[in-house]
Structure formats: C-alpha cells, structure tokens
Design an enzyme around this catalytic site. Structure first.
Site, PDB file in Angstrom:
ATOM      1  N   ALA A 156       0.788  -1.224  -0.073  1.00  0.00           N
ATOM      2  CA  ALA A 156      -0.121  -0.026  -0.060  1.00  0.00           C
ATOM      3  C   ALA A 156       0.881   1.325   0.032  1.00  0.00           C
ATOM      4  O   ALA A 156       0.762   2.140  -1.063  1.00  0.00           O
ATOM      5  CB  ALA A 156      -0.835  -0.032   0.954  1.00  0.00           C
ATOM      6  N   GLU A 176      -8.279 -20.474  -5.143  1.00  0.00           N
ATOM      7  CA  GLU A 176      -8.060 -20.360  -3.852  1.00  0.00           C
ATOM      8  C   GLU A 176      -9.595 -20.250  -3.186  1.00  0.00           C
ATOM      9  O   GLU A 176     -10.323 -20.259  -3.862  1.00  0.00           O
ATOM     10  CB  GLU A 176      -7.268 -19.152  -3.182  1.00  0.00           C
ATOM     11  CG  GLU A 176      -5.830 -18.983  -3.395  1.00  0.00           C
ATOM     12  CD  GLU A 176      -5.095 -17.812  -2.979  1.00  0.00           C
ATOM     13  OE1 GLU A 176      -4.436 -18.133  -1.948  1.00  0.00           O
ATOM     14  OE2 GLU A 176      -5.214 -16.891  -3.393  1.00  0.00           O
ATOM     15  N   HIS A 220      -6.088 -17.747   9.586  1.00  0.00           N
ATOM     16  CA  HIS A 220      -5.680 -18.641   8.078  1.00  0.00           C
ATOM     17  C   HIS A 220      -5.884 -20.203   8.688  1.00  0.00           C
ATOM     18  O   HIS A 220      -5.130 -20.428   9.494  1.00  0.00           O
ATOM     19  CB  HIS A 220      -4.157 -18.270   7.655  1.00  0.00           C
ATOM     20  CG  HIS A 220      -4.100 -18.868   6.246  1.00  0.00           C
ATOM     21  ND1 HIS A 220      -3.955 -20.162   5.895  1.00  0.00           N
ATOM     22  CD2 HIS A 220      -4.047 -18.273   5.296  1.00  0.00           C
ATOM     23  CE1 HIS A 220      -3.776 -20.249   4.724  1.00  0.00           C
ATOM     24  NE2 HIS A 220      -3.839 -19.221   4.195  1.00  0.00           N
ATOM     25  N   HIS A 257      -4.156 -14.246  11.041  1.00  0.00           N
ATOM     26  CA  HIS A 257      -3.726 -14.065   9.663  1.00  0.00           C
ATOM     27  C   HIS A 257      -3.913 -12.455   9.257  1.00  0.00           C
ATOM     28  O   HIS A 257      -3.124 -11.693   8.633  1.00  0.00           O
ATOM     29  CB  HIS A 257      -4.163 -14.840   8.877  1.00  0.00           C
ATOM     30  CG  HIS A 257      -3.528 -14.948   7.413  1.00  0.00           C
ATOM     31  ND1 HIS A 257      -2.216 -14.877   7.219  1.00  0.00           N
ATOM     32  CD2 HIS A 257      -4.167 -14.422   6.081  1.00  0.00           C
ATOM     33  CE1 HIS A 257      -2.074 -14.925   5.761  1.00  0.00           C
ATOM     34  NE2 HIS A 257      -3.215 -14.512   5.269  1.00  0.00           N
ATOM     35  N   ARG A 280     -12.616 -12.003   4.709  1.00  0.00           N
ATOM     36  CA  ARG A 280     -11.958 -11.408   3.670  1.00  0.00           C
ATOM     37  C   ARG A 280     -11.597 -12.681   2.683  1.00  0.00           C
ATOM     38  O   ARG A 280     -11.227 -13.727   3.227  1.00  0.00           O
ATOM     39  CB  ARG A 280     -10.664 -10.802   3.969  1.00  0.00           C
ATOM     40  CG  ARG A 280      -9.702 -10.390   2.602  1.00  0.00           C
ATOM     41  CD  ARG A 280      -8.248 -10.060   2.928  1.00  0.00           C
ATOM     42  NE  ARG A 280      -7.537 -11.083   3.726  1.00  0.00           N
ATOM     43  CZ  ARG A 280      -6.452 -11.690   2.848  1.00  0.00           C
ATOM     44  NH1 ARG A 280      -6.444 -11.426   1.652  1.00  0.00           N
ATOM     45  NH2 ARG A 280      -5.849 -12.385   3.660  1.00  0.00           N
TER      46      ARG A 280
HETATM   47  P1  FAD Z   1       2.350  -4.296   5.436  1.00  0.00           P
HETATM   48  O1  FAD Z   1       2.799  -4.977   4.072  1.00  0.00           O
HETATM   49  O2  FAD Z   1       2.152  -5.037   6.799  1.00  0.00           O
HETATM   50  O3  FAD Z   1       3.305  -3.065   5.644  1.00  0.00           O
HETATM   51  C1  FAD Z   1       3.424  -2.520   6.785  1.00  0.00           C
HETATM   52  C2  FAD Z   1       4.337  -1.337   6.918  1.00  0.00           C
HETATM   53  O4  FAD Z   1       4.101  -0.374   7.823  1.00  0.00           O
HETATM   54  C3  FAD Z   1       5.654  -1.885   7.305  1.00  0.00           C
HETATM   55  O5  FAD Z   1       6.562  -1.297   6.411  1.00  0.00           O
HETATM   56  C4  FAD Z   1       5.873  -1.401   8.678  1.00  0.00           C
HETATM   57  O6  FAD Z   1       7.360  -1.470   9.085  1.00  0.00           O
HETATM   58  C5  FAD Z   1       5.448  -0.141   8.861  1.00  0.00           C
HETATM   59  N1  FAD Z   1       4.890   0.256   9.879  1.00  0.00           N
HETATM   60  C6  FAD Z   1       3.789  -0.229  10.805  1.00  0.00           C
HETATM   61  N2  FAD Z   1       3.719   0.380  11.862  1.00  0.00           N
HETATM   62  C7  FAD Z   1       4.577   1.430  11.900  1.00  0.00           C
HETATM   63  C8  FAD Z   1       4.862   2.702  12.590  1.00  0.00           C
HETATM   64  N3  FAD Z   1       4.282   2.851  13.717  1.00  0.00           N
HETATM   65  N4  FAD Z   1       5.801   3.631  12.104  1.00  0.00           N
HETATM   66  C9  FAD Z   1       6.550   3.401  10.829  1.00  0.00           C
HETATM   67  N5  FAD Z   1       6.315   2.227  10.258  1.00  0.00           N
HETATM   68  C10 FAD Z   1       5.135   1.283  10.543  1.00  0.00           C
HETATM   69  N6  FAD Z   1      -2.764 -11.178   0.606  1.00  0.00           N
HETATM   70  C11 FAD Z   1      -3.221 -11.375  -0.679  1.00  0.00           C
HETATM   71  O7  FAD Z   1      -3.848 -10.696  -1.286  1.00  0.00           O
HETATM   72  N7  FAD Z   1      -2.538 -12.357  -1.104  1.00  0.00           N
HETATM   73  C12 FAD Z   1      -1.527 -13.518  -0.563  1.00  0.00           C
HETATM   74  O8  FAD Z   1      -1.240 -14.186  -1.053  1.00  0.00           O
HETATM   75  C13 FAD Z   1      -1.420 -13.072   0.898  1.00  0.00           C
HETATM   76  N8  FAD Z   1      -0.618 -14.080   1.508  1.00  0.00           N
HETATM   77  C14 FAD Z   1      -0.308 -13.816   2.744  1.00  0.00           C
HETATM   78  C15 FAD Z   1       0.611 -14.381   3.440  1.00  0.00           C
HETATM   79  C16 FAD Z   1       0.958 -14.074   4.616  1.00  0.00           C
HETATM   80  C17 FAD Z   1       2.020 -15.114   5.523  1.00  0.00           C
HETATM   81  C18 FAD Z   1       0.660 -12.876   5.336  1.00  0.00           C
HETATM   82  C19 FAD Z   1       1.209 -12.576   6.634  1.00  0.00           C
HETATM   83  C20 FAD Z   1      -0.314 -12.097   4.809  1.00  0.00           C
HETATM   84  C21 FAD Z   1      -0.661 -12.453   3.426  1.00  0.00           C
HETATM   85  N9  FAD Z   1      -1.845 -11.758   2.785  1.00  0.00           N
HETATM   86  C22 FAD Z   1      -1.987 -12.071   1.377  1.00  0.00           C
HETATM   87  C23 FAD Z   1      -2.103 -10.427   3.268  1.00  0.00           C
HETATM   88  C24 FAD Z   1      -1.363  -9.472   2.646  1.00  0.00           C
HETATM   89  O9  FAD Z   1      -0.093  -9.680   2.499  1.00  0.00           O
HETATM   90  C25 FAD Z   1      -1.387  -8.040   3.657  1.00  0.00           C
HETATM   91  O10 FAD Z   1      -2.695  -7.651   4.145  1.00  0.00           O
HETATM   92  C26 FAD Z   1      -0.899  -6.911   2.838  1.00  0.00           C
HETATM   93  O11 FAD Z   1       0.568  -7.230   2.433  1.00  0.00           O
HETATM   94  C27 FAD Z   1      -0.785  -5.590   3.755  1.00  0.00           C
HETATM   95  O12 FAD Z   1      -0.117  -4.639   3.022  1.00  0.00           O
HETATM   96  P2  FAD Z   1       0.193  -3.297   3.645  1.00  0.00           P
HETATM   97  O13 FAD Z   1       0.693  -2.383   2.730  1.00  0.00           O
HETATM   98  O14 FAD Z   1      -1.003  -2.872   4.302  1.00  0.00           O
HETATM   99  O15 FAD Z   1       0.905  -3.323   5.040  1.00  0.00           O
HETATM  100  C1  SIN Z   2      -2.348 -17.801   0.959  1.00  0.00           C
HETATM  101  O1  SIN Z   2      -1.776 -17.684  -0.009  1.00  0.00           O
HETATM  102  O2  SIN Z   2      -2.988 -18.701   1.572  1.00  0.00           O
HETATM  103  C2  SIN Z   2      -2.668 -16.522   1.548  1.00  0.00           C
HETATM  104  C3  SIN Z   2      -3.449 -15.566   0.580  1.00  0.00           C
HETATM  105  C4  SIN Z   2      -4.198 -14.279   1.324  1.00  0.00           C
HETATM  106  O3  SIN Z   2      -3.924 -14.256   2.687  1.00  0.00           O
HETATM  107  O4  SIN Z   2      -4.754 -13.884   0.724  1.00  0.00           O
END
Ligand code: FAD
Ligand code: SIN
Length: 546
Positions: A26, A128, A253, A360, A395
């Site tokens: 994001a 999925e 998860h 998760h 979700r």
């Molecule tokens: P994140 O990628 O979690 O990034 C958060 C950021 O905020 C990091 O840089 C962190 O350091 C920073 N941060 C947090 N607090 C602070 C603070 N106080 N000050 C400064 N920086 C801060 N989703 C899918 O759609 N497909 C998938 O295949 C999938 N697989 C997944 C597998 C795993 C193991 C996991 C854990 C999640 C998965 N998800 C998947 C969910 C998805 O990855 C996440 O919901 C998504 O990546 C979140 O992105 P984001 O940019 O919102 O936050």
């Molecule tokens: C997974 O690969 O099972 C994670 C996918 C997701 O959290 O959307």
C-alpha cells in the site's frame, strides 16, 4: 502520574508534501504514484520489507481472463464477506483490479507465465477458497516478496522519495498539537517520529499523511504475520479521533505449519486450490461435513471446521496432503513452501504435513471512503490498516493485495487533486522528554506483551463466548492502566510503543466482539450462534478529548 507534555524541548522538524507511514504494497505504491510531482517521505519502523507484503504467498485476485467476469469476482467477494461487504466498494475494487495488475506488470513484477504458452493470457492463474474461477495471478508461491522487491527498487531510485528505515511513528499531529492560530482540530499535520537507532524523536509535518501500517494480527499468540503487525496505524488514528470499524473480524488462516520452530509458517491456500486435501490423523477427510465446497470453502468456514475437529477430538493439529500431485508438480508450483517444509523434516511430495490455524488478517480498521480519506482532513488510511467495506465479515483470499493497490491509486489521485499545501502548516509543538526517565523495569513490557497475546488467543479466538470476552475485557483494563502509567513516566522505545498499540487494538477487537450479538463470518460465539436478519457494521467512535 506524570503526563507527557509537548511543550518544551526542541526537536528536529522536517516537512514533506506527503508523509507515508508504512512501506508495504500500500505505502510504496502510493508513494510511487505521487513522486512525479511531490516530495514524499516513506517511513518504516524496520526494514522497508518488514511488513506482511513480503510474506504473501498465494497471489492477487483480479478478473484477467475470458470466462471470468467482474460480476463473478464481485459475487464471490460478497458471498465470502457474509452479508457485510459494502457492495459499492466491492464493485469499485474489482473493476480497478485488471488496471492494478497491468501497473505491476509495467513495473516489472515477474509473474509466473502460463505453461504451455496460453494465447489468451500469458500468465498462470491459480485458485483459492471462495473463488469460483481461476483468477489469482502470482509469482510462484512467493508473490509478496516479488512485489515488495519491485516496488522497493523503484522507490529507492526515485529522487522525490525520501526513504527512512527504522523510523517509527509514535502519534499523529493534529490540531491540538499545533500552536495557536494554525490549528484546525479536525485535521492531521504529520506525525511524531522515533528514530529507533539514534533514539531521537522528530516532528514530521506534511500536507497529507497516509497510514499504510498493516494489520494487528500479532495481538494473538500464534500468527502468520511478521513481528511488526501490531496495529500501530489503527491505534494512532483512534487516539487522534477517527472511527474504527469491524475489529471483531480477525481472520485465522486455516493452514500454518505445526512445528515448534516454524513460527506459524503459512502453507498457502493455493495448495488447496490445486487439489490438496485436509485430513484427520487417520487419513479421513472431514471438510465436506461442514460445507459442500469442502477444501475450497471460504477461510472462516475451513478454520472453524478445523478448530471444531481439534477441540472435539483433542487433536494438536490436522494434516494437509498434496502428495498425490507428484513431486514435479509440487516443486514447480510451490518451490519455496516445499523447501521450507523440508527444512523442518516434512516432504510435501511424500506425506501429509501437520497444520493448525493462526491469526492472519485484520478485516476491520480505520474507516475510510473510496478515496482512502479518514475522519480527519489530510489523513488517509490504505491497505490492511483500513476498513473500506471490501471484506465484510470475512476477507476472500488474495483480495488484500488487490485492495492495497487499488486504494493506493485512489488516495494518490485525491492527494494530487486536492494538493494540500504544506507552506500553511505553521508550528507544531515539539516532542517533550523533559519529564520522563529511562525505564528500569523493561520486564513490564515483555510480561504484558506475553500475557496479552496468550489471553487473546484463549478468550478471543476462533470460537468465542460472552464469558471469555468479559474475562479478556477485565484483563485488558488492568494491562492498559499499567501501560498507560508506564508510558507517562518513561522514555519511549519501539517495544513500549508496539505494546501500547497492541493493547488499543485488542481493546477495539474485544469491544466490537462484545457488541455483536450474532455469529457472522469470522465472529462466531456460542452464546449467539445465529445470524441477525440485518447485517450491520460495528462502528466504534472515540470519546471526544476534554
Ligand atoms: P504491510 O505490508 O504489513 O506493511 C506495513 C508497513 O508499515 C511496514 O513497512 C511496517 O514497517 C510499517 N509500520 C507499521 N507500523 C509503523 C509505525 N508505527 N511507524 C512506521 N512504520 C510502521 N494477501 C493477498 O492478497 N494475497 C496473498 O497471497 C497473501 N498472502 C499472505 C501471506 C502471509 C504469510 C501474510 C502474513 C499475509 C498474506 N496476505 C496476502 C495479506 C497481505 O500480505 C497483507 O494484508 C498486505 O500485504 C498488507 O499490506 P500493507 O501495505 O497494508 O501493510
Ligand atoms: C495464502 O496464500 O494462503 C494467503 C492468501 C491470502 O491471505 O490472501
């Protein structure tokens, strides 16, 4: 108790057009969209790649190939969300999906090609739970790290993006932190930032501030998430006066590896999409007793079925079996998961592997509109920290990365159009440490952290009851009181700030769960097992500050 004051000590102040807090899918994609015409700071409390994005496995859902349709993706999302999705948000996100994927392809994300070559669409699509079509585009079984690497490379070479790693936002700067004459109580002007390595706090002012801080799943003892998923953005927005919605819907998860050293390593749902079966220890399948879609039912149903079998039969785990697909297929489709399981002594190609559910994904979050705008002007929230209405009560797999990309684009467009001026920011009162000392009781932080995560797992997990939720509430009140005192007296550290935020996130989860008098999607309680006829969001509003 001493109250931390913001009045006296001078600290460094920096100004940007946009301050992006968080560097996952994001935050980085939004920063790249703004950097053509704005000065942007991206801060991360650890490495840029420390968030959940780099761990994502399965892929991103979007309508990409003939045979699939916007209507079908919309309907699957609404169905998984158990009546609580906002249909307008779902339509908006699903329609923007193909464009978001084209953007990533344009940036060079190396999506897995279809083999043999497919004339209609060159990339492989997997499946999925909850999806009625193959629509998940991926980079083998490590989609997140490929996206993170691509976005990071672009951000680091962009001269208009200032990257600050090991910088942690403590709190948002709102009207009450500004000197008289420049204050608008309903606006956000930036954030107070802890430089973790230098142990110094600075004031960062910005025309627009974006929370892209990810979810709060580390509030639970067992979680697939990296350590930093502590709900910081949700807690900061709440303290600043923003509404937060649907926090009771924390997704578990169904399949994380059950092994002492594996730290809830995720086994992608794409394995079930490609034919893996869930088994009891005696080799029996059981999911078809819970839902006709069996292994491909939405996640809430699968996780609850596993929890039911484990509790009823006194099991430590269930098993996931993909061995019938053969070694070549498994190594080709799931090379990283195959190798990681081998590290722990499990050969996916030969045997079922032990799995358990783990926390998760945070479906709720800071309430936003279709441009990512929150309740404060100049403050946006995108990605997992936001509640946009896309996910409802549960979700659907691979809709999260999609939401990150679509709302990054929408918020960037709004920021560019409204161009909030930074010249008018005026003076923010600097952070004051004159009345706090170094802690001599760090054990308070480690103890309370462990206690919180344990009782959240035991009392606010997959199956809830009124009694368990009340127990959690009582314990939370005590811990929050203790940590509030501690925060008022001692210099802040990353661990203390994370604990404070986790407690706020836990409090929001428990309060929302107590308020919901039905079982819907991810919120299941033995005391109200039925669905109420009308689906309503749980919206929490902070008390106005005195
Ligand atoms: P994140 O990628 O979690 O990034 C958060 C950021 O905020 C990091 O840089 C962190 O350091 C920073 N941060 C947090 N607090 C602070 C603070 N106080 N000050 C400064 N920086 C801060 N989703 C899918 O759609 N497909 C998938 O295949 C999938 N697989 C997944 C597998 C795993 C193991 C996991 C854990 C999640 C998965 N998800 C998947 C969910 C998805 O990855 C996440 O919901 C998504 O990546 C979140 O992105 P984001 O940019 O919102 O936050
Ligand atoms: C997974 O690969 O099972 C994670 C996918 C997701 O959290 O959307």
């Amino acid at each position: 108790m001493k109250i931390r004051s913001l009045l006296t000590t001078r600290s460094m102040t920096r100004e940007f057009d946009c301050l992006v807090i968080g560097s996952g899918a994001a935050g980085l994609s939004l920063a790249l969209k703004l950097a053509g015409s704005m000065q942007v700071a991206v801060i991360s409390k650890a490495k840029l790649s420390a968030g959940s994005t780099a761990w994502a496995q399965g892929g991103i859902a979007a309508v990409l190939k003939a045979g699939d349709s916007i209507e079908s993706h919309v309907n699957d999302t609404l169905d998984a969300g158990a009546g609580l999705c906002d249909p307008a948000t779902v339509q908006f996100v699903v329609e923007a999906g193909p464009r978001a994927i084209r953007d990533l392809i344009g940036l060079g994300v190396p999506f897995t090609p279809h083999a043999p070559i497919d004339e209609d669409f060159p990339f492989h699509l997997t499946r999925e739970g909850g999806h009625s079509h193959r629509r998940v585009i991926h980079v083998d079984d490590a989609t997140g790290s490929a996206i993170q690497n691509t976005l990071e490379t672009e951000a680091r070479k962009n001269p208009n993006i200032t990257v600050l790693e090991n910088h942690m936002a403590i709190d948002l700067i709102t009207g009450r932190h500004m000197e008289r004459g420049t204050r608008d109580s309903g606006a956000c002007y930036g954030a107070y930032i802890l430089d973790i390595k230098a142990n110094a706090i600075s004031t960062m002012l910005a025309g627009a501030t974006v929370l892209a801080t990810g979810g709060a799943s580390r509030v639970y003892l067992y979680s697939s998430n990296p350590d930093g998923s502590t709900g910081d953005g949700i807690a900061m927005a709440w303290r600043a006066g923003c509404r937060v919605a649907n926090m009771e819907f924390n997704q578990f998860h169904p399949t994380c590896l059950y092994h002492r050293q594996a730290k809830s390593y995720l086994i992608s749902e794409a394995l079930r999409g490609e034919g893996a079966e869930l088994l009891l220890g005696n080799g029996e399948r059981f999911l078809d007793q819970f839902d006709p879609r069996a292994e491909l039912a939405p996640r809430d149903i699968v996780a609850r079925a596993i929890d039911n079998q484990m509790k009823r039969r006194g099991l430590m785990c269930v098993y996931l079996d993909i061995s019938k697909k053969g070694e070549a297929f498994i190594k080709e489709h799931f090379p990283n998961i195959y190798a990681r399981c081998l590290d722990f002594g499990f050969d996916l190609a030969r045997e079922p592997i032990p799995v358990v559910p783990a926390a998760h994904y945070t479906c709720g979050g800071v309430m936003t509109d279709l441009r990512g705008r929150s309740d404060l002007s100049r403050l946006y929230t995108i990605g997992e920290a936001a509640h946009t209405g896309l996910h409802g009560a549960n979700r659907m797999a691979s809709n999260s990365l999609l939401e990150c990309l679509v709302f990054a684009e929408a918020a960037a467009k709004d920021i560019l159009e409204s161009a909030p001026a930074r010249q008018l920011l005026g003076q923010a009162r600097p952070w004051d440490e004159s009345r706090v000392t170094d802690s001599d009781e760090e054990v308070v932080v480690t103890h309370n952290w462990a206690e919180l995560r344990r009782f959240m797992w035991d009392y606010v997990g997959i199956v809830r009851t009124d009694k368990r939720l009340e127990r959690a509430k009582r314990r939370l009140e005590m811990l929050m009181h203790e940590v509030h005192d501690y925060y008022g007296n001692f210099r802040v550290s990353k661990d203390l700030l994370e604990l404070r935020n986790l407690l706020t996130a836990a409090d929001l989860i428990v309060r929302s769960a107590i308020r919901r008098r039905e079982s819907r999607g991810l919120h299941y309680t033995l005391d109200c097992p039925d669905l109420l006829p009308k689906a309503e969001n749980t919206v929490l509003k902070p008390e106005p500050r005195k």
